[in-house]
Design a protein around this motif. Structure first.
Motif, PDB file in Angstrom:
ATOM      1  N   SER A 107      42.565 -10.133  14.705  1.00  0.00           N
ATOM      2  CA  SER A 107      43.509 -11.161  13.848  1.00  0.00           C
ATOM      3  C   SER A 107      43.560 -12.395  13.894  1.00  0.00           C
ATOM      4  N   VAL A 108      42.560 -13.124  14.989  1.00  0.00           N
ATOM      5  CA  VAL A 108      42.379 -14.372  15.542  1.00  0.00           C
ATOM      6  C   VAL A 108      42.222 -15.331  14.389  1.00  0.00           C
ATOM      7  N   SER A 109      41.436 -15.183  13.312  1.00  0.00           N
ATOM      8  CA  SER A 109      41.230 -15.975  12.445  1.00  0.00           C
ATOM      9  C   SER A 109      42.402 -16.040  11.268  1.00  0.00           C
ATOM     10  N   LEU A 110      43.211 -14.871  11.120  1.00  0.00           N
ATOM     11  CA  LEU A 110      44.564 -15.012  10.422  1.00  0.00           C
ATOM     12  C   LEU A 110      45.554 -15.644  10.991  1.00  0.00           C
ATOM     13  N   ASN A 111      45.705 -15.414  12.420  1.00  0.00           N
ATOM     14  CA  ASN A 111      46.673 -16.175  13.382  1.00  0.00           C
ATOM     15  C   ASN A 111      46.426 -17.707  13.107  1.00  0.00           C
TER      16      ASN A 111
END
Length: 279
Positions: A107-111
């Motif tokens: 979920s790095v991009s979402l974070n």
């Protein structure tokens, strides 16, 4: 850096028509290389907040930044995930009931994308009443197709690295969102489920009306893990080209959004399993 400069522009610290600090000065302020400065400025230019972004003279704040322009439909050009995702997530948070569903490797991009609307909420400029987030991530129990070590002997080390990132990013996302319950009285629900396969694509569904889709494109690269070089096949998800589909942009887009929801819900309700964000 892009988030901080965007905040300065929208808050009026950097005014319309004003010249930005030089790239050298920004590099010193943020403690980064010139290349990172240029990337941040290009992101803000793509959001129509800056003009005249070149390697030479300083960029200029756009005459009237206004809200992000969110082109969608057949004519909308694809953008790298970290350029296209953030303004669309921010726009989704303007709704009274925010619904975000994501299928991704971590979920790095979402974070990263969710950081700006969270700041807007804490600043009192956004006030959603309810937030529902559902995220599908690969199970810890499967052998990932990627990231994958070129040398099979390094597979266990690489899997442990990915798992630690998956768990850490998920915990940060959950913590930051659930904190809004105590600080702002927002009804927040965050759920994760585990997939029995490695997703070859990433998908974001926003408020039931928009679908953002990108391919994970694999490359062979070398990374340092535990102070040792490791050859691997991996994809940089933050740079994956994101295609935008809007439910109101014609039959093609409407059908894609609807089918994406059906696919996500089918995975959620059938072959996915409970996911624990622990090591």
């Amino acid at each position: 850096m892009a988030d901080e400069l965007r905040t300065r522009i929208r808050s009026g610290v950097l005014r319309p028509g004003q010249r930005m600090p030089t790239q050298a000065r920004l590099a010193d302020e943020f403690g980064v290389e010139r290349g990172a400065v240029r990337e941040a400025l290009r992101i803000l230019q793509s959001e129509h907040l800056l003009t005249n972004v070149t390697k030479g003279s300083p960029a200029t704040v756009a005459p009237d930044p206004g809200p992000p322009r969110l082109a969608a439909g057949p004519a909308a050009p694809p953008q790298p995930t970290m350029v296209g995702l953030a303004p669309r997530i921010a726009a989704a948070f303007a709704a009274p009931h925010v619904e975000i569903e994501a299928l991704c490797l971590t979920s790095v991009s979402l974070n990263l994308a969710i950081g700006e609307p969270l700041r807007q909420i804490h600043a009192g400029r956004l006030k959603p009443a309810k937030i529902d987030v559902r995220v599908l991530l690969p199970s810890r129990d499967i052998e990932l197709a990627f990231p994958a070590a070129v040398d099979a002997a390094d597979t266990e080390l690489l899997h442990a690295r990915w798992l630690a990132q998956r768990n850490a990013q998920g915990q940060v996302l959950r913590h930051n969102l659930l904190a809004l319950r105590a600080t702002h009285g927002i009804d927040v629900r965050v759920s994760f489920r585990a997939l029995p396969f490695t997703p070859p694509v990433k998908l974001y569904l926003l408020n039931g009306a928009e679908a953002l889709f990108a391919y994970y494109t694999l490359k062979r690269r070398e990374r340092e893990i535990d102070h040792a070089p490791l050859e691997m096949y991996d994809a940089d998800g933050t740079r994956s080209m994101l295609f935008a589909f809007d439910q109101g942009a014609g039959l093609r887009d409407t059908t894609f959004v609807e089918q994406s929801h059906l696919w996500f819900n089918a995975l959620w309700q059938t072959i996915s399993s409970e996911l624990q964000l622990t090591s």
